[in-house]
Motif scaffolding. Sequence first.
Motif, PDB file in Angstrom:
ATOM      1  N   SER A   1      16.695 -31.134 -15.893  1.00  0.00           N
ATOM      2  CA  SER A   1      15.216 -31.451 -15.812  1.00  0.00           C
ATOM      3  C   SER A   1      14.731 -32.856 -15.714  1.00  0.00           C
TER       4      SER A   1
ATOM      5  N   LYS B   1      19.782 -47.228 -27.295  1.00  0.00           N
ATOM      6  CA  LYS B   1      21.034 -47.182 -27.927  1.00  0.00           C
ATOM      7  C   LYS B   1      21.716 -48.717 -27.640  1.00  0.00           C
TER       8      LYS B   1
ATOM      9  N   ASN C   1      14.709 -33.836 -19.386  1.00  0.00           N
ATOM     10  CA  ASN C   1      16.041 -34.434 -19.867  1.00  0.00           C
ATOM     11  C   ASN C   1      16.668 -35.451 -19.272  1.00  0.00           C
ATOM     12  N   PHE C   2      16.540 -35.869 -18.169  1.00  0.00           N
ATOM     13  CA  PHE C   2      16.887 -37.086 -17.366  1.00  0.00           C
ATOM     14  C   PHE C   2      16.382 -38.034 -18.004  1.00  0.00           C
TER      15      PHE C   2
ATOM     16  N   ASN D   1      17.073 -42.872 -23.976  1.00  0.00           N
ATOM     17  CA  ASN D   1      17.966 -43.216 -25.211  1.00  0.00           C
ATOM     18  C   ASN D   1      19.059 -44.051 -24.864  1.00  0.00           C
ATOM     19  N   GLU D   2      19.478 -43.936 -23.541  1.00  0.00           N
ATOM     20  CA  GLU D   2      20.677 -44.987 -23.331  1.00  0.00           C
ATOM     21  C   GLU D   2      20.125 -46.350 -23.464  1.00  0.00           C
ATOM     22  N   GLN D   3      18.938 -46.768 -22.845  1.00  0.00           N
ATOM     23  CA  GLN D   3      18.181 -47.915 -22.972  1.00  0.00           C
ATOM     24  C   GLN D   3      18.182 -48.421 -24.561  1.00  0.00           C
TER      25      GLN D   3
ATOM     26  N   ALA E   1      10.701 -37.350 -30.712  1.00  0.00           N
ATOM     27  CA  ALA E   1      10.283 -36.304 -29.666  1.00  0.00           C
ATOM     28  C   ALA E   1       8.714 -36.601 -29.333  1.00  0.00           C
TER      29      ALA E   1
ATOM     30  N   ARG F   1      14.776 -38.483 -21.062  1.00  0.00           N
ATOM     31  CA  ARG F   1      15.142 -38.580 -22.235  1.00  0.00           C
ATOM     32  C   ARG F   1      16.570 -39.451 -22.348  1.00  0.00           C
ATOM     33  N   THR F   2      17.293 -38.900 -21.701  1.00  0.00           N
ATOM     34  CA  THR F   2      18.934 -39.212 -21.695  1.00  0.00           C
ATOM     35  C   THR F   2      18.942 -40.978 -21.197  1.00  0.00           C
ATOM     36  N   ALA F   3      17.889 -40.964 -20.224  1.00  0.00           N
ATOM     37  CA  ALA F   3      17.879 -42.556 -19.671  1.00  0.00           C
ATOM     38  C   ALA F   3      17.149 -43.479 -20.715  1.00  0.00           C
TER      39      ALA F   3
ATOM     40  N   PRO G   1      17.521 -42.649 -31.066  1.00  0.00           N
ATOM     41  CA  PRO G   1      16.960 -41.939 -30.205  1.00  0.00           C
ATOM     42  C   PRO G   1      15.502 -42.043 -30.110  1.00  0.00           C
TER      43      PRO G   1
END
Lengths: 248, 482
Positions: free
Chosen positions: A94, A108, A97-98, A104-106, A117, A100-102, A114
């Motif tokens: 989704s 990190k 999800n995509f 959170n990588e930034q 929400a 949020r992952t991106a 993270p």
Amino acid sequence: MLTIKNLHVEIEGKEIIRGLDLEVKAGEVHAIMGPNGTGKSTLAAVIAGREGYDVTEGEIIYNNKELLEMETEERALNGIFLGFQYPVEIPGVSMNNFMRTALNEQRKYRGLDPIPASEFLTQMEEARKLVEIQDKLTNRSVNEGFSGGEKKRNEIFQMAMIKPTLAILDETDSGLDIDALKVVARGVNALKSKDNATIVITHYQRLLEYIIPDFVHVLFDGKIVRSGGRELALELEEKGYEWLKQEA
Amino acid sequence: MANTKNNILEEVTQSEYKYGFFTDIEMDTAPKGLNEDIIRFISAKKKEPEFMLNFRLKAFERWKKMTEPDWAHLNIPPIDYQEIIYYAAPKKKPKLDSLDDVDPELLETFDKLGISLDEQKRLTGVAVDAVFDSVSVKTTFQDTLKKHGIIFCSFSEAVQNHPDLVKKYMGSVVPAGDNYFAALNSAVFTDGSFCFIPAGVRCPVELSTYFRINSAGTGQFERTLIVAEEGAYVSYLEGCTAPQRDENQLHAAVVEIVALKDAEVKYSTVQNWYPGDKNGKGGVYNFVTKRGMCKGSHSKISWTQVETGSAITWKYPSCVLLGDNSIGEFYSVAVTNNRQQADTGSKMTHIGKNTKSTIISKGISAGFSNNSYRGLVKISKMAENSRNFSQCDSLLLGDKCGAHTFPYIDTQNSSSIVEHEATTSKISDDQLFYCLQRGIDTEKAIGLIVNGYAKEVLKQLPMEFAVEAQKLLAISLEGSVG
């Protein structure tokens, strides 16, 4: 911010970019124009770090770093964003999800925890408003079943979420009707600041009526054959690209 | 959920098989090898009634006359059945009513595996039966279950306390001589879980069995029997791990499910036996027979499996749709990496009228592995208006692995509809580049894409398991690209 010196790029032994120079400073919007097949998208891909391109000569300095030494994701984490000409579908993943992952990588990479929400939802909401995309679109899988216009808006949506330092928009206007074009342009303009820069790649001047460039460059046969202000785009509109061929 | 998802991705960076430790505990073991005496030894150890011993001996007689199946798309090295230990149990006899009586080493082992047997610490809503090598260690939440008349205990206990039920249903779905590995299991099975849901009862908690192979050179042969009486419902989970060893370990289990009229059983597995190392050394041979019988009308049995472990997997959870209007479902994600081999799928046998079955299989192959789907949809003459839908997708990572699909369809009834769809795809460079460009590294990108691909199956899993499964998928595929 970005300095490209004497860049030469080959794809499978064929030279596509042949000695390109470009200087982009913070706060600027650059437009790169030119007919099909002159190396516009290649330039975008090389800056973003796509595989399959051989840089045979030249260098790219990005914020005092050798850009070509950096991994693709490292470039992204350092603020380089590519708005894709053909955004790819990722079934079952989704947008929520995509994204949020991106993000959170930034985070990190910058040593942050993270994203909470609630903060994430607020940011999503704001970014959606900016490009006028609906809630349900971000619940769907990445680009799956999106119309051409939705895909392009989705690129600007992601740009709004990631807030890059240098955004390269590769033919973001292609396939857009005038309303969508305005939405996309409004998004780009809203994200503009004195600290970031945008490179808009296009072969029509249409988009440049809405995103006002500080500089216009004409790419022909792998080189920038002419640079100027906004008026150059209008001149191209009138005369086409033919008259610049001699200069190549 | 935001946090869980993120943790999953964090864990992608741990590349070792993290359940590979070994618990040093004093064991009571049978001598190596297989013969009638060993079977009598096992039966005596378990103080079994006569009928059980006879069941075992008969199965052994059958087994001796059988040969290993060779039709699967697998390369199985010869197995010396006389080199295996068929019984291993922790010496300190666990009493099952109190946690204090369980060897602390064992509790620690299950804690390490993330399975707390302490009811206080466990998430409410899941009752656990923990099986360590050949015996069940502890079954939690007995009191809650008893209130509803639900029996959930180790198979050995069931043999002692509910012999009539065991006698009635054991072997009724998977007969002792069904196939080579089922016959072997029937002869030497040591423990497993037994679960009985009385008529009209909806089991209020998820039932779960956790299997652990610990001892070296030991085979694990567990047997699970689930009976749902009229109108009953249960959701059952199964998980498994084993220490990292250079030699192969044999696991040949049998699972039988019986669903009477209007009953529903949901059976979910997350299989993570040790898969062997990068070069294919070691790992578990997972040769399992799982079958459910929809005995009554309007009954339903649903299998969901996430298979990431084992060196070799040979497993076809199946449904016999005997009752009219009964439903069988099979949802599977099978991942193979390095030198793993899997031949897995399902068999749907339609006998009753208006029976329905669904097969959704997602294979993911990486490294030098081989992953096959094998399925049979059989529609008998009586099965009027029955329907099947099968979808078998394969995803390839890299160009040294193999994906194969062997669908068999046998229809003897013209009023039935059978549909089969199959696709094969690869993770494209475009997809990877798109993720990388957003700052998501290759490993995480693969985890993301693969989980997306398997979503249809993962969403069938109960929440707690779904998270575990997502992690596993990502971890299993580490280092498979680039």
